[in-house]
Design an enzyme around this catalytic site. Structure first.
Site, PDB file in Angstrom:
ATOM      1  N   ASP A   7       0.848  -1.194   0.000  1.00  0.00           N
ATOM      2  CA  ASP A   7       0.000   0.000   0.000  1.00  0.00           C
ATOM      3  C   ASP A   7       0.884   1.244   0.000  1.00  0.00           C
ATOM      4  OD1 ASP A   7      -2.638   1.295   0.229  1.00  0.00           O
ATOM      5  OD2 ASP A   7      -1.819   2.050   2.103  1.00  0.00           O
ATOM      6  N   SER A   8       0.280   2.368  -0.358  1.00  0.00           N
ATOM      7  CA  SER A   8       1.012   3.637  -0.343  1.00  0.00           C
ATOM      8  C   SER A   8       1.369   4.060   1.089  1.00  0.00           C
ATOM      9  CB  SER A   8       0.162   4.717  -1.006  1.00  0.00           C
ATOM     10  OG  SER A   8      -1.095   4.792  -0.355  1.00  0.00           O
ATOM     11  N   TYR A  39      -0.462   8.714  -2.526  1.00  0.00           N
ATOM     12  CA  TYR A  39      -0.331   8.490  -3.963  1.00  0.00           C
ATOM     13  C   TYR A  39      -1.524   9.112  -4.716  1.00  0.00           C
ATOM     14  CZ  TYR A  39       3.328   4.810  -3.519  1.00  0.00           C
ATOM     15  OH  TYR A  39       4.471   4.094  -3.290  1.00  0.00           O
ATOM     16  N   GLY A  40      -2.640   9.252  -3.998  1.00  0.00           N
ATOM     17  CA  GLY A  40      -3.905   9.611  -4.632  1.00  0.00           C
ATOM     18  C   GLY A  40      -3.971  10.992  -5.246  1.00  0.00           C
ATOM     19  N   CYS A  70      -3.766  -0.843  -2.302  1.00  0.00           N
ATOM     20  CA  CYS A  70      -4.029   0.557  -2.650  1.00  0.00           C
ATOM     21  C   CYS A  70      -4.881   0.652  -3.922  1.00  0.00           C
ATOM     22  CB  CYS A  70      -2.696   1.256  -2.858  1.00  0.00           C
ATOM     23  SG  CYS A  70      -2.835   2.982  -3.275  1.00  0.00           S
ATOM     24  N   ASN A  71      -6.000   1.347  -3.813  1.00  0.00           N
ATOM     25  CA  ASN A  71      -6.870   1.522  -4.991  1.00  0.00           C
ATOM     26  C   ASN A  71      -6.169   2.328  -6.072  1.00  0.00           C
ATOM     27  OD1 ASN A  71     -10.069   0.864  -4.381  1.00  0.00           O
ATOM     28  ND2 ASN A  71      -8.850   1.174  -2.545  1.00  0.00           N
ATOM     29  N   THR A  72      -5.420   3.338  -5.662  1.00  0.00           N
ATOM     30  CA  THR A  72      -4.742   4.206  -6.631  1.00  0.00           C
ATOM     31  C   THR A  72      -3.718   3.405  -7.439  1.00  0.00           C
ATOM     32  OG1 THR A  72      -5.062   6.024  -5.061  1.00  0.00           O
ATOM     33  CG2 THR A  72      -3.490   6.378  -6.844  1.00  0.00           C
ATOM     34  N   GLU A 150      -6.690   9.214   8.774  1.00  0.00           N
ATOM     35  CA  GLU A 150      -5.323   9.067   9.312  1.00  0.00           C
ATOM     36  C   GLU A 150      -5.211   9.711  10.688  1.00  0.00           C
ATOM     37  OE1 GLU A 150      -1.850   8.954   7.230  1.00  0.00           O
ATOM     38  OE2 GLU A 150      -2.763   7.697   5.684  1.00  0.00           O
ATOM     39  N   CYS A 181     -11.244   3.414  -1.683  1.00  0.00           N
ATOM     40  CA  CYS A 181      -9.986   3.888  -1.095  1.00  0.00           C
ATOM     41  C   CYS A 181      -9.780   3.118   0.192  1.00  0.00           C
ATOM     42  CB  CYS A 181     -10.090   5.391  -0.815  1.00  0.00           C
ATOM     43  SG  CYS A 181      -8.704   6.031   0.133  1.00  0.00           S
ATOM     44  N   THR A 182      -8.515   2.768   0.445  1.00  0.00           N
ATOM     45  CA  THR A 182      -8.199   1.947   1.617  1.00  0.00           C
ATOM     46  C   THR A 182      -8.723   2.522   2.934  1.00  0.00           C
ATOM     47  OG1 THR A 182      -6.093   3.133   1.602  1.00  0.00           O
ATOM     48  CG2 THR A 182      -6.095   0.874   0.734  1.00  0.00           C
ATOM     49  N   HIS A 183      -8.797   3.851   3.005  1.00  0.00           N
ATOM     50  CA  HIS A 183      -9.164   4.488   4.272  1.00  0.00           C
ATOM     51  C   HIS A 183     -10.667   4.463   4.573  1.00  0.00           C
ATOM     52  CE1 HIS A 183      -5.140   5.888   3.667  1.00  0.00           C
ATOM     53  NE2 HIS A 183      -5.141   6.600   4.771  1.00  0.00           N
TER      54      HIS A 183
HETATM   55  N1  DGL Z   1      -4.117   3.890  -0.385  1.00  0.00           N
HETATM   56  C1  DGL Z   1      -4.718   4.946  -1.170  1.00  0.00           C
HETATM   57  C2  DGL Z   1      -5.893   4.370  -1.988  1.00  0.00           C
HETATM   58  O1  DGL Z   1      -6.507   3.369  -1.631  1.00  0.00           O
HETATM   59  C3  DGL Z   1      -5.157   6.113  -0.316  1.00  0.00           C
HETATM   60  C4  DGL Z   1      -4.016   6.944   0.237  1.00  0.00           C
HETATM   61  C5  DGL Z   1      -3.161   7.589  -0.837  1.00  0.00           C
HETATM   62  O2  DGL Z   1      -3.648   8.544  -1.497  1.00  0.00           O
HETATM   63  O3  DGL Z   1      -2.043   7.131  -1.027  1.00  0.00           O
HETATM   64  O4  DGL Z   1      -6.218   4.905  -3.015  1.00  0.00           O
END
Ligand code: DGL
Length: 248
Positions: A7-8, A39-40, A70-72, A150, A181-183
């Protein structure tokens, strides 16, 4: 079976959680690029470059499979990652989309995708859903949710204000909400309260765990999965967050 979860940053813990609960694997190596998160908000080239560097990190571990939490990264870098290795690589977006198509009976049902700016811009969720015939798709980049989660803020006034900010202009109530998104799974309870009990929340990380179970006929093991955590900065923070996120 030893797998990697990339993940990012810390967000991938929400994908790690269902994997640990399922006890499918002997060992998980978690790597979060905490030094360079988020990363997003970055461009495709940067996301791909960082993802390929993460792949190099995992090389010495001889993994059986790599999960892109990570979705991104799942939106932009799967092709490039797969081109560099024979190891099977799975992202969360395909799993999330197939969970939607399994659950929604009607192709006219409205689907709302919430994700980072980059994920929305990639149109990865939107295109896959359109290919399956869904015709009412809305996509919103809800970037403020990332720092909020976060900070450990999952409910209350700040969350309500952020929901108002992003959702008040919606004309209709979606049937399904993709937590792209993971969050965002950490906001699930508040989102459910905001939209109502009848909205279907799709957690792509959970969907991925279910998909892997079906695909590889995975069985629950008797012993707990061993996890090793790695981060590109502040490993202590990642481990502290893991205690909270894996419980939540
Ligand atoms: N992990 C990222 C996602 O799921 C969210 C945090 C980021 O922007 O890196 O897209």
């Amino acid at each position: 079976m030893r797998i990697g979860v990339f993940d990012s940053g810390i967000g991938g813990l929400s994908v790690l959680k269902p994997l640990l609960e399922a006890r499918f694997f002997d060992e998980v190596v978690y790597y979060g690029d905490t030094a360079r998160v988020p990363y997003g908000v970055k461009d495709k080239e940067t996301i791909v470059r960082f993802s390929l560097e993460a792949l190099e990190f995992f090389e010495p571990f001889n993994l059986d499979m790599l999960i892109i939490a990570c979705n991104t990264v799942s939106a932009y870098a799967l092709r490039e990652l797969r081109a560099r290795t024979k190891m099977p690589i799975f992202g969360v977006i395909d799993a999330g989309v197939s969970a939607v198509s399994k659950t929604l009976q009607n192709k006219n049902d409205e689907i709302l995708i919430i994700a980072t700016q980059a994920t929305i811009k990639s149109k990865r969720y939107q295109n896959l859903l359109e290919k399956l015939g869904f015709s009412h798709i809305k996509a919103l980049s809800t970037g403020l949710f990332v720092p909020m989660v976060e900070e450990g803020i999952f409910e209350g006034k700040i969350v309500e204000s952020a929901f108002e900010y992003y959702f008040s202009s919606l004309q209709s109530k979606p049937k399904a909400l993709i937590l792209g998104c993971t969050h965002f799974p950490l906001l699930a309870k508040s989102l459910q309260e905001y939209f109502g009990e009848d909205i279907l929340l799709i957690h792509s990380g959970q969907a991925l765990a279910d998909q892997l179970e079906r695909k590889f006929h995975l069985k629950r093991k008797n012993k707990k999965t061993k996890v090793s955590y790695y981060a590109s900065s502040d490993i202590k923070k990642l481990k502290e967050k893991a205690k909270i996120w894996l419980k939540h």
